[in-house]
Design a protein around this motif. Structure first.
Motif, PDB file in Angstrom:
ATOM      1  N   THR A   7      -1.690  -9.171  -3.600  1.00 44.43           N
ATOM      2  CA  THR A   7      -1.125  -8.757  -4.782  1.00 44.43           C
ATOM      3  C   THR A   7      -0.127  -7.515  -5.134  1.00 44.43           C
ATOM      4  OG1 THR A   7      -3.013 -10.150  -6.312  1.00 44.43           O
ATOM      5  CG2 THR A   7      -0.749  -8.681  -7.434  1.00 44.43           C
ATOM      6  N   ILE A   8      -1.316  -6.535  -4.789  1.00 43.33           N
ATOM      7  CA  ILE A   8      -0.069  -5.251  -4.766  1.00 43.33           C
ATOM      8  C   ILE A   8       1.550  -5.246  -3.734  1.00 43.33           C
ATOM      9  CG2 ILE A   8      -1.212  -2.320  -3.700  1.00 43.33           C
ATOM     10  CD1 ILE A   8      -4.070  -2.615  -4.968  1.00 43.33           C
ATOM     11  N   LEU A   9       0.321  -5.917  -2.180  1.00 41.71           N
ATOM     12  CA  LEU A   9       1.262  -5.598  -1.864  1.00 41.71           C
ATOM     13  C   LEU A   9       2.415  -6.606  -1.526  1.00 41.71           C
ATOM     14  CD1 LEU A   9      -1.008  -6.752   2.066  1.00 41.71           C
ATOM     15  CD2 LEU A   9       0.671  -4.420   1.183  1.00 41.71           C
ATOM     16  N   HIS A  10       2.153  -7.818  -2.200  1.00 44.05           N
ATOM     17  CA  HIS A  10       3.607  -8.732  -2.791  1.00 44.05           C
ATOM     18  C   HIS A  10       4.526  -8.141  -3.947  1.00 44.05           C
ATOM     19  CE1 HIS A  10       5.716 -12.421  -4.207  1.00 44.05           C
ATOM     20  NE2 HIS A  10       5.006 -12.129  -5.289  1.00 44.05           N
ATOM     21  N   GLU A  11       3.747  -7.541  -4.987  1.00 39.90           N
ATOM     22  CA  GLU A  11       4.598  -7.084  -6.372  1.00 39.90           C
ATOM     23  C   GLU A  11       5.537  -5.431  -5.449  1.00 39.90           C
ATOM     24  OE1 GLU A  11       1.830  -6.559  -9.223  1.00 39.90           O
ATOM     25  OE2 GLU A  11       1.786  -8.935  -9.457  1.00 39.90           O
ATOM     26  N   ASN A  12       4.653  -5.014  -4.328  1.00 40.83           N
ATOM     27  CA  ASN A  12       5.088  -3.380  -4.416  1.00 40.83           C
ATOM     28  C   ASN A  12       5.768  -3.010  -3.975  1.00 40.83           C
ATOM     29  OD1 ASN A  12       3.976  -2.196  -7.371  1.00 40.83           O
ATOM     30  ND2 ASN A  12       2.424  -3.520  -6.463  1.00 40.83           N
ATOM     31  N   SER A  13       5.833  -3.909  -2.287  1.00 41.70           N
ATOM     32  CA  SER A  13       6.512  -4.024  -0.735  1.00 41.70           C
ATOM     33  C   SER A  13       7.320  -4.796  -0.046  1.00 41.70           C
ATOM     34  CB  SER A  13       5.232  -3.521   0.408  1.00 41.70           C
ATOM     35  OG  SER A  13       4.973  -5.057   0.274  1.00 41.70           O
ATOM     36  N   GLU A  14       8.338  -4.936   0.384  1.00 42.52           N
ATOM     37  CA  GLU A  14       8.818  -5.285   1.231  1.00 42.52           C
ATOM     38  C   GLU A  14       9.214  -6.086   1.984  1.00 42.52           C
ATOM     39  OE1 GLU A  14      13.023  -3.925   0.876  1.00 42.52           O
ATOM     40  OE2 GLU A  14      13.418  -3.832  -1.163  1.00 42.52           O
ATOM     41  N   HIS A  34       0.922  -3.287   6.761  1.00 39.72           N
ATOM     42  CA  HIS A  34       0.487  -3.636   5.591  1.00 39.72           C
ATOM     43  C   HIS A  34      -0.888  -2.508   5.105  1.00 39.72           C
ATOM     44  CE1 HIS A  34       1.897  -7.959   6.423  1.00 39.72           C
ATOM     45  NE2 HIS A  34       2.410  -7.851   5.323  1.00 39.72           N
ATOM     46  N   HIS A  66      -0.070   3.802  -0.829  1.00 42.05           N
ATOM     47  CA  HIS A  66       0.234   2.984  -2.513  1.00 42.05           C
ATOM     48  C   HIS A  66      -0.826   3.683  -3.369  1.00 42.05           C
ATOM     49  CE1 HIS A  66       1.748   0.399  -6.013  1.00 42.05           C
ATOM     50  NE2 HIS A  66       0.156  -0.240  -6.551  1.00 42.05           N
TER      51      HIS A  66
END
Length: 466
Positions: free
Chosen positions: A326-333, A345, A352
């Motif tokens: 979820t952190i990766l989906h919401e904060n990274s491209e 990742h 982060h």
């Protein structure tokens, strides 16, 4: 009684100060007659007196030798091996406690030209790496190898102080622990003598009665011993036949692995991992700061003392795989995560969250057969990866599957693991454990750019110097 006296007298002689290293001399300060051996690091020649700085690699500090210039011959050169006899005295010069006033100087072996690593010049680690027979005389390599030694001692100290038994697991094994297939197979050359007594290889032959490999992990062997000894660890070389030749790859490396019996909660394994790392890191800060400074200065990298001190004071982050996704989906491209992370990742999560991160409860499809299913979701396993800044995955571990029926389908086609399945029906306890890459730990704590520089002699695809 006479015999005992002779033994006592011999032991006293064998422990004389002439046998002490420079590090011991500087610490114990045995003033008076003294003999040392070492290599010339620098020389300052004057009309009457010459000043030599001598190192034997045991300390970041050199010992200054005050020599009458009349004793200095043409063979007294940088990097030459020498033996000096004289009087060890307190020094009046700033920055040094002792000096040796030489009465005799013997050149054991003069260093001839050309010599690739010249004094008072900075060379990149990549250049130094090309000369494994010379690099130990560089400040950066010597400091790193001393720190590597201290770190390995602290790892053993942590386990010994916490009741673990050190198990020497084998290097040759019939098990491919992680099932990745990136293993070195062991065979022997069939050597035949020719009529002129020269030798030729006439083919390969199997030495064992089945295929065997260089180990990628001692975990399965630790699990076998953990069925009777409840806390065990190993610190052994491991081998992986990856083709990568990047700054992150080694074909031969050292693994720290531990296994604990009667473990039901994954958090217990995480606690051991975090405590071990912080124990080693604290020893660097408390006892080996000078070598840390020497390495940072000579290798021209960041001094990590403050970073390590902050890391020790803060708890490692603990999140689930789903929370990490979820952190990766919401904060990274970065590309979407399915059932595993790329190195990008891993580094993003550390950046982060500003520190090391435990990621637990992974999809079953991404982990080896022996990981225990999570009670709340059979599609997940009680597995953990520890991610650290600048490196990525440092440790991997988890709880081991105890249910024989669940294991049976995973290893049905591997008769070499029948013993592993059999343990589950013969009174074995639930276990959990982890493996830590020692070179990755060094790379992270010391800020080493290339993992090849964390080990005395590196091996990668197509590279095996010495």
């Amino acid at each position: 009684m006479i015999w005992r006296g002779l033994v006592r007298n011999y032991c006293t002689t064998a422990a004389s100060y002439s046998r002490l290293s420079i590090s011991q001399l500087l610490k114990e300060k045995p003033l008076g007659d003294c003999q040392i051996t070492g290599w010339i690091k620098s020389a300052r020649k004057q009309k009457e007196t010459t000043f030599l700085n001598i190192s034997d690699g045991s300390s970041h500090k050199n010992l200054q030798i005050v020599v009458p210039t009349s004793l200095i011959g043409q063979d007294v050169k940088h990097h030459s091996a020498i033996r000096v006899k004289g009087e060890l005295v307190e020094s009046s010069h700033r920055g040094q406690d002792l000096e040796l006033q030489a009465q005799n100087l013997e050149v054991i072996n003069s260093c001839t030209e050309p010599y690739p690593i010249q004094p008072r010049k900075h060379f990149s680690q990549g250049f130094v790496r090309k000369f494994p027979g010379y690099k130990a005389k560089t400040n950066s390599t010597a400091a790193l190898l001393r720190l590597r030694n201290h770190m390995s001692q602290e790892i053993n100290r942590y386990f010994q102080q916490n009741g673990y038994i050190h198990i020497h697991t084998p290097v040759i094994t019939s098990n491919d622990c992680e099932g990745g297939g990136e293993v070195f197979r062991v065979s022997c050359d069939n050597i035949e003598k020719k009529e002129d007594n020269s030798k030729q290889v006439s083919g390969k032959e199997e030495y064992f009665d089945k295929p065997v490999y260089l180990t990628v992990s001692g975990q399965l062997h630790l699990e076998a011993i953990c069925n009777g000894i409840s806390k065990v660890y190993t610190f052994n070389p491991a081998f992986r036949a990856e083709k990568g030749r990047t700054r992150r790859h080694l074909s031969e490396f050292w693994m720290v692995e531990a296994e604990l019996a009667f473990v039901e909660d994954l958090e217990d394994v995480l606690d051991v991992m975090e405590n071990l790392i912080k124990h080693v890191a604290k020893a660097l800060v408390d006892h080996h700061a000078e070598d840390m400074n020497t390495y940072a200065t000579s290798a021209k990298v960041q001094n990590r003392l403050e970073y390590i001190s902050r890391m020790i004071e803060n708890k490692f982050h603990r999140i689930s795989f789903e929370e990490a996704r979820t952190i990766l989906h919401e904060n990274s491209e970065l590309p979407k995560v399915e059932d595993d992370f790329s190195r990008e990742h891993e580094l993003f999560l550390c950046d982060h969250l500003q520190g090391p991160v435990f990621v637990s409860n992974w999809p079953k499809s991404s982990k080896p057969f022996y990981m225990r299913e999570c009670h709340h979701d059979c599609s997940l396993v009680s597995s953990v990866d520890l991610l650290v800044p600048g490196v990525g995955e440092l440790c991997g571990g988890g709880l081991r599957e105890l249910d024989a029926n669940k294991l049976k389908s995973s290893i049905a086609d591997n008769p070499d693991l029948d013993w592993y399945l059999d343990l589950r029906t013969k009174g074995s306890a639930p276990t959990g454990g982890f493996g830590l890459g020692f070179e990755r730990l060094i790379q992270w704590l010391l800020d080493v750019e290339n993992i090849k520089d964390t080990i005395p002699f590196y091996r990668t695809s197509h590279e095996c110097i010495l």
